[in-house]
Design an enzyme around this catalytic site. Sequence first.
Site, PDB file in Angstrom:
ATOM      1  N   GLU A  58       2.345   5.584   1.830  1.00  0.00           N
ATOM      2  CA  GLU A  58       1.842   5.575   3.201  1.00  0.00           C
ATOM      3  C   GLU A  58       2.834   6.168   4.195  1.00  0.00           C
ATOM      4  OE1 GLU A  58      -0.713   2.962   0.874  1.00  0.00           O
ATOM      5  OE2 GLU A  58       1.468   3.137   1.055  1.00  0.00           O
ATOM      6  N   HIS A 127      -5.071  -7.514   2.228  1.00  0.00           N
ATOM      7  CA  HIS A 127      -6.098  -6.567   2.652  1.00  0.00           C
ATOM      8  C   HIS A 127      -6.944  -7.055   3.824  1.00  0.00           C
ATOM      9  CE1 HIS A 127      -5.219  -5.453  -1.549  1.00  0.00           C
ATOM     10  NE2 HIS A 127      -5.529  -4.225  -1.184  1.00  0.00           N
TER      11      HIS A 127
END
Length: 322
Positions: A58, A127
């Site tokens: 990321e 998440h």
Amino acid sequence: MPRKTYVAAIQEALAEEMRRDDRVFLIGEDVRIGVFPSTRGLHAEFGDKRVIDTPISELAVAGAGIGAAVTGLRPIVDLMFGTFLYLAFDQIANQAGAMRYMYGGQTKAPLVFMVQNGAGSSAGHHHSQAVHQFFMNMPQIKVILPSTPYDGKGLLKSAIRDDNPVIFLHSLSLGGKRGEVPSDEYLVPIGAADVKRSGSDVTICAVGPTVYTALEAANTLAAEGYDAEVIDLRSLSPWDKQTVLESVAKTGRFVAVDESFPTCSAASEWAATVAEEAFPDLKAPVQRVTNEDVPMPFSPVLEKAVLPSAADVVAAVRKTLV
């Protein structure tokens, strides 16, 4: 007017903006196959050069997007889940948000970081966290959290055209939500709230999925004879302070509803602003309704218990009515 799901509205916004401007491209993990439905089909139309799969890094993906933005392109960086923004935090906070300022306006960083935000799918703490409040604290970064398909499409198109970094957050729980979406071209301005329900007794401010929580609470209160005004901020940075203050001047009461941790939440900022700037108008102390201060559970039952509920909002409103 056609009725479409939130996901379909986002997919339309991406495709329309990529057709409109060949500087717009999509970069991220598994965006070619479209792990999330909103990006499916884009690779078939736009090909490898404008729908780019990346390694699972990321920080590197965010850095590549920033580099592309400052050299004239308009990237959409899909980092999947909101918590994955933590892995790119240095690039977002130290580079994307500060670059235009550090170079005295000689450059700009027109890019969108697009992620899923918050709970609703029982995907556990890694998440299912809501992360919007962290990025509200960063100068020069815009933060958007729509609640409807109409707003999602219109705000995403505005974000892609903006010359500043934008964190665009999809609420996991709203992907299948249906609503009217015009076929004609339209934009929703960043930083403008929408009054979802007019009222005279209390102002309830919310964003994303908590807008529906607030509306449910308003219906319960209406049955008891209380008229609640519900404001959907839509944008968190900048946020439409003027609409909120005008509402509080009318109602004299304020409840902030936010899917985030109670400390330094978005609700904290709204509540502090109302307490500072609308104090003479208040008939009761402001109230906040947020998540419980715990990691997000995997269990669907426990996840629901952690999130703000309509009953929680009703209870907070009642405290302002005594």
